[in-house]
Design an enzyme around this catalytic site. Structure first.
Site, short mmCIF file in Angstrom:
data_model
loop_
_atom_site.label_atom_id
_atom_site.label_comp_id
_atom_site.label_asym_id
_atom_site.label_seq_id
_atom_site.Cartn_x
_atom_site.Cartn_y
_atom_site.Cartn_z
N ASP A 1 0.84 -1.20 0.00
CA ASP A 1 0.00 0.00 0.00
C ASP A 1 0.87 1.25 0.00
OD1 ASP A 1 -2.38 1.37 -0.04
OD2 ASP A 1 -2.58 1.39 2.13
N HIS B 1 -3.27 14.17 0.97
CA HIS B 1 -3.46 13.25 2.11
C HIS B 1 -2.21 13.23 3.00
CE1 HIS B 1 -4.49 9.74 4.47
NE2 HIS B 1 -3.35 9.18 4.12
N GLU C 1 -9.92 4.34 4.26
CA GLU C 1 -9.08 5.08 3.34
C GLU C 1 -9.57 4.79 1.93
OE1 GLU C 1 -4.89 4.44 4.17
OE2 GLU C 1 -5.01 5.96 5.77
N GLU D 1 -9.15 4.44 -1.78
CA GLU D 1 -8.01 4.20 -2.66
C GLU D 1 -8.46 3.45 -3.92
OE1 GLU D 1 -4.46 2.63 -0.85
OE2 GLU D 1 -5.06 3.28 1.16
N ASP E 1 -8.81 0.78 2.59
CA ASP E 1 -7.78 0.35 3.55
C ASP E 1 -8.26 0.75 4.95
OD1 ASP E 1 -5.39 -0.26 4.82
OD2 ASP E 1 -4.44 1.63 4.25
N ARG F 1 -6.84 4.44 13.70
CA ARG F 1 -5.94 5.60 13.87
C ARG F 1 -5.28 5.65 15.24
NH1 ARG F 1 -5.12 6.37 8.72
NH2 ARG F 1 -7.02 6.88 7.59
N GLN G 1 -2.54 3.16 15.11
CA GLN G 1 -1.52 3.68 14.18
C GLN G 1 -0.65 4.75 14.84
OE1 GLN G 1 -3.29 5.24 10.60
NE2 GLN G 1 -1.33 5.67 9.62
N LYS H 1 -3.37 -1.52 10.28
CA LYS H 1 -3.81 -1.80 8.91
C LYS H 1 -4.04 -3.28 8.69
CE LYS H 1 -2.76 2.49 7.45
NZ LYS H 1 -3.64 3.37 6.68
N THR I 1 -8.69 -5.11 4.35
CA THR I 1 -8.70 -4.17 3.22
C THR I 1 -9.76 -4.70 2.27
OG1 THR I 1 -6.37 -3.63 3.47
CG2 THR I 1 -7.34 -3.26 1.30
N GLU J 1 -9.17 12.88 8.09
CA GLU J 1 -9.01 14.21 7.48
C GLU J 1 -10.32 14.98 7.45
OE1 GLU J 1 -6.39 13.75 3.73
OE2 GLU J 1 -7.15 11.79 4.25
CA CA Z 1 -3.63 3.25 2.83
#
Ligand code: CA
Length: 420
Positions: A125, A132, A198, A200, A230, A234, A237, A250, A254, A361
């Site tokens: 990834d 971002h 996420e 993507e 994904d 947080r 993370q 993560k 996914t 975000e």
């Molecule tokens: Ca990602």
């Protein structure tokens, strides 16, 4: 390019994701064994059945479509890929004389179950949207250190777990993990309180490599694309990511969309990468446009809400490093690439607030909660929420759709269900 008319009426609608121009590849079942199919309008063409009946002449290779994955077909290479696509286009084109032979192999998509479209070899990834990276960097390290010093030179990535990739529709269980609040001296083990998405695009490697490859060769190795979510914890993370990057944050899941949109279908939508602030090293130079104009949306639907709320609209063109650049970079140190390798683009965020591809975000780390159409607010995902990604390239009178990538978040395991 304008619409290629089909004898299947629903494929000619300007609203369908799957006109004859698209022909995405998936794996489906209707009661029996899962096998390869191609989406057309609101139907699925059973290419395995077509081949067994001898209608595909010459078929790519006997039995290649009866497997529950497109890996065997990918192995046959780009000449076979384009010949097969051209043949299918003729079978389904308006006025085709062989319509009556093909019709028995069409199934309503609404009655089919969709499975993982390919066997994933490995999963990497990337982190290739400048906005971002800037947003996350600002929240985690402050605006002065937002973009890491290497970011404008290297497509950065981490190696994810292929085993955690699931098909759209799979429920996602909120993970437990080790987290540490900034104002507390010690970490705790608890269900993630900041579970996120996420937005993507994923690229599927359809040809292997054994040494370094050029950007041009890398483009030729890519078979097609899917939407990719994904899922990211947080709080886990923020505590674990330095210095080696994401790990358990993560590793929950996914999700990918069930239809592989081929590179061939997206050819008319190629666009150049954004202006470079720093010159890239020659091995990363692109010989032509290698991004695509793909509109993307994210919606969230709480468990009891009648309708979803769209929370973000952006475009794949916000990506700074194209998939061929990412793939070429991935081979520089010698790692072979394999058929079925999956690359994630990185979260796709544009400059406007409504163009951000993650809740982190959109809600600015919990400081600016989103207001949903239901009147509820969200900083991160709550149990029972369904998150949906969708993507579309807009043609003239038609669209190349990805369909949807859907996941509902279910509650974490109870403490007495854990082994410790
Ligand atoms: Ca990602």
């Amino acid at each position: 390019m304008s619409l290629i008319a089909s004898w299947i009426d629903t494929a000619n609608s300007s609203e369908t994701a799957f006109p004859l121009n698209n022909l995405p590849y998936g794996v489906f079942s209707v009661g029996g064994a899962a096998r390869c199919g191609v989406a057309i309008g609101d139907l699925i063409l059973d290419v395995s059945g077509l081949e067994e009946a001898g209608i595909l002449q010459p078929g790519p290779r006997p039995g290649v479509f009866s497997a529950p994955s497109w890996n065997g077909f990918m192995r046959l290479g780009p000449t076979v890929w384009s010949g097969f696509r051209a043949g299918l286009t003729e079978f389904l084109r308006e006025g085709c004389a062989r319509r009556a032979e093909v019709e028995p192999y069409l199934f309503p998509m609404a009655e089919a179950r969709l499975h993982m479209p390919f066997r994933i070899a490995e999963y990497t990834d990337f982190y290739a949207s400048r906005q971002h990276a800037t947003n996350v960097g600002t929240m985690f390290r402050g605006p002065e250190n937002a973009l890491p010093p290497n970011w404008l030179h290297i497509p950065i990535a981490y190696n994810g777990r292929a085993s955690s990739v699931v098909v759209s529709g799979t429920e996602i269980r909120r993970p437990w993990g080790q987290v540490k609040a900034p104002d507390k001296p010690l970490p705790r083990f608890r269900p993630s309180g900041r579970f996120d998405i996420e937005l993507e695009i994923g690229a599927i490697v359809g040809q292997p490599s054994t040494g370094p490859v050029s950007v041009t060769r890398a483009d030729g190795m890519i078979f097609g694309y899917v939407l990719l979510n994904d899922w990211s914890a947080r709080d886990i993370q923020a505590w674990e990511y330095q210095p080696l990057g994401p790990f358990q944050a993560k590793a929950t899941a996914t999700s990918i969309s069930p239809w592989i949109v081929t590179k061939a279908a997206l050819e008319p939508f190629r666009i150049p990468s954004p202006e470079r602030e720093r010159d890239l090293l020659p091995y990363l130079h692109e010989p032509g446009p290698m991004l695509y104009d793909i509109s993307l949306t994210v919606s969230i639907q709480p468990e009891l809400a009648a309708l979803p709320t769209v929370i973000a609209r952006t475009n794949y063109r916000e990506i700074y490093y194209s998939f061929p650049q990412q793939l070429a970079h991935h081979t520089t140190a010698g790692a072979p690439m394999n058929i079925g390798d999956l690359l994630g683009s990185g979260t796709i965020s544009g400059p406007a607030k409504s163009e951000r591809g993650s809740l982190l975000e959109l809600g600015w780390g919990g400081k600016e909660p989103l207001r949903l159409d239901t009147g509820e607010s969200r900083s991160f995902i709550e149990d029972g929420d369904t998150l949906t990604l969708s993507g579309t390239a807009e043609g003239v009178g038609h669209r190349i759709g990805f369909g949807e990538c859907v996941g509902k978040v279910i509650p974490a395991l109870e403490p007495d269900q854990l082994p410790y």
